[in-house]
Motif scaffolding. Sequence first.
Motif: not given
Lengths: 292, 261
Positions: A160-166, B165, B167, B169-170
Amino acid sequence: MGEKVHYTTVAIIAGHDPAKLPDQAVEHGAENVIMIRGRNLASYSTDLYTRAISDQIGSRKPDIMLVGATYQGRELAARIAARLRTGLTANAVSLDIDTQGSLVSGVPGYGSKVVAQVACIKNKPQMSTVRPGVFSKQEFPGTNGKIEIVDSDIPDSLDRVRTVSRDVRKTSDIGKAGTVVIGGIGVENSFPMVKEFARKAGAEVGVSRPIADKGLAPRDSQIGSTGYSLKAKVAVVIGVSGAEHFVTGIAGCKTVISVNTDKNAKIFDYSDYCVVADASKILQLLNQGGSK
Amino acid sequence: MRGIIVCTKVVPKSEDLTFDQETMTLKREGAENQLNEADKNAIEFAVKVRERYGGKVTLLSMGPMLFEPLLKLGIAMGADDAVLLSAREFAGGDSFATSMVLAAGIRKIGDYDLVVLGEESSDGGTGQVPSQVAELLDLPQILYVSKADLGEGKITATRSVRGGHEVAEGSLPALVSVELGVNQPRFPDFRRKRWAETEFKLTVWNASDLGLNPEEIGLKGSYTSVLRLTEFPTPERKREFVEGTDEEKAARIAEILKAQQ
Ligand SMILES: Cc1cc2nc3c(=O)[nH]c(=O)nc-3n(C[C@H](O)[C@H](O)[C@H](O)COP(=O)(O)OP(=O)(O)OC[C@H]3O[C@@H](n4cnc5c(N)ncnc54)[C@H](O)[C@@H]3O)c2cc1C
Ligand SMILES: Nc1ncnc2c1ncn2[C@@H]1O[C@H](COP(=O)(O)O)[C@@H](O)[C@H]1O
């Protein structure tokens, strides 16, 4: 610990491309390795990793499960323990097995004013997260271990949680550094001088928590109960007051030199050499003094 | 935006606590209570979310009635409402037993999009409660958050990871923990403080209000047990004061450093 009770030590790894990880686990003492492999396990996901590892632990029923007390390790362990309804102790600084065979962890509390000896009293596995830097890695080169690969079929839809940038830098392992120069709020405005001094002294730079909070230094250079514990030969602590949450991080240093304008600063109770002075003056002298 | 529930804990100031060598216990006499540091950041985070997206901010705490004045302080810092879960059976719980009670309180408040906690408490300091509450409520979690934007049914949050860090999305509803020190908690508003102290009425629920089985909470519901306390082993230090002019002090530092490296 495993030797003491004749338990087998098993490493459990979730990921996609195992590469050298299982072999490394064996070289560091794992007798068996369980590699859970899945395309959607390539990078950390709380939902998928909790599911993958809980399923294995639930069916294989180990006595004890240890997890590194890192950002991800702490959330993963807590979620697994809640799912399996078993005990979890936090950020252990020591581990032992008592005469009844129960895992007893030394858990620091109140910013490390005390260490509570905490046992897991119900259910298995008995779980603990372990504070980074308290145990030293051992190497067993050339040993063999059994590596078992388990293919995971957990659907993507569970995530349910996706990493979009790092934005991640390679971390230096400050816990292993021989010399560390630590700056606190007292040198907030002269922080470049702290860095220069560290460079000249061949030292790693460490900071107190508020310096990291302000973004003046990365979080992984933070020393203390929510940061790293040092094992340095010598630490120079500059402009740090010596709060309990901080001093636990320098307890493992052989020699501590502190610089502070306040002669009553608490940090001096935790120092071998106490220098009452304005740090910016001292740093200026040290930096121009050609101290190599 | 539906509700925002902030779990806030009241903790003794750790400077006020002393370890008694003889009884091997922690002396709390005269220790001042305060809102847990990270939870002040959590309240500020929640109030900022409300300012942008609406919703109602409700504080939720488990503990004795003496927490009341500090929850009112939280109201003065901008929260709209507060609920205290207070009962003898809740006492002595470990992180899991505490999470059972908080999760039941959150279910009873209901109608929420976000559950917000602090990264860790300064006394127990396990940092386990956020994940365990999320697991019990079957919520997605994003921990060590510094800021967030909300959109249709989703949250986009910046979280700390090793080395930097990310970012993430959930989907909503979700649980987040707020990293200690990431914002400047606002000063309690004087007029709100007066209102909180005179007119605001704190909601208090006990075990039967929450329909909890006494076997699952407090000391009985815990899976871990504190056997004994020991003092944190601090090494003996020389505590030698370096005297002289600044030049002499700097020279001495360089000398000690060289000798020890
Ligand atoms: C749950 C929790 C976890 C925490 N975890 C950590 C942690 O892991 N690590 C950590 O560090 N903190 C941690 N803290 C924060 C900790 O309690 C202290 O607030 C923090 O360590 C103080 O940092 P400091 O000493 O740099 O700043 P301050 O306390 O502000 O001290 C600054 C010092 O600099 C001195 N000074 C000022 N000017 C000069 C000058 N010109 N030259 C020399 N000296 C000067 C002052 O006399 C003072 O002693 C935590 C707190 C909580 C609640
Ligand atoms: N008794 C409690 N009442 C309300 N919130 C709590 C309580 N205990 C823990 N929390 C929340 O969980 C976070 C992490 O606490 P901990 O896991 O105890 O370190 C805290 O910052 C609070 O937001």
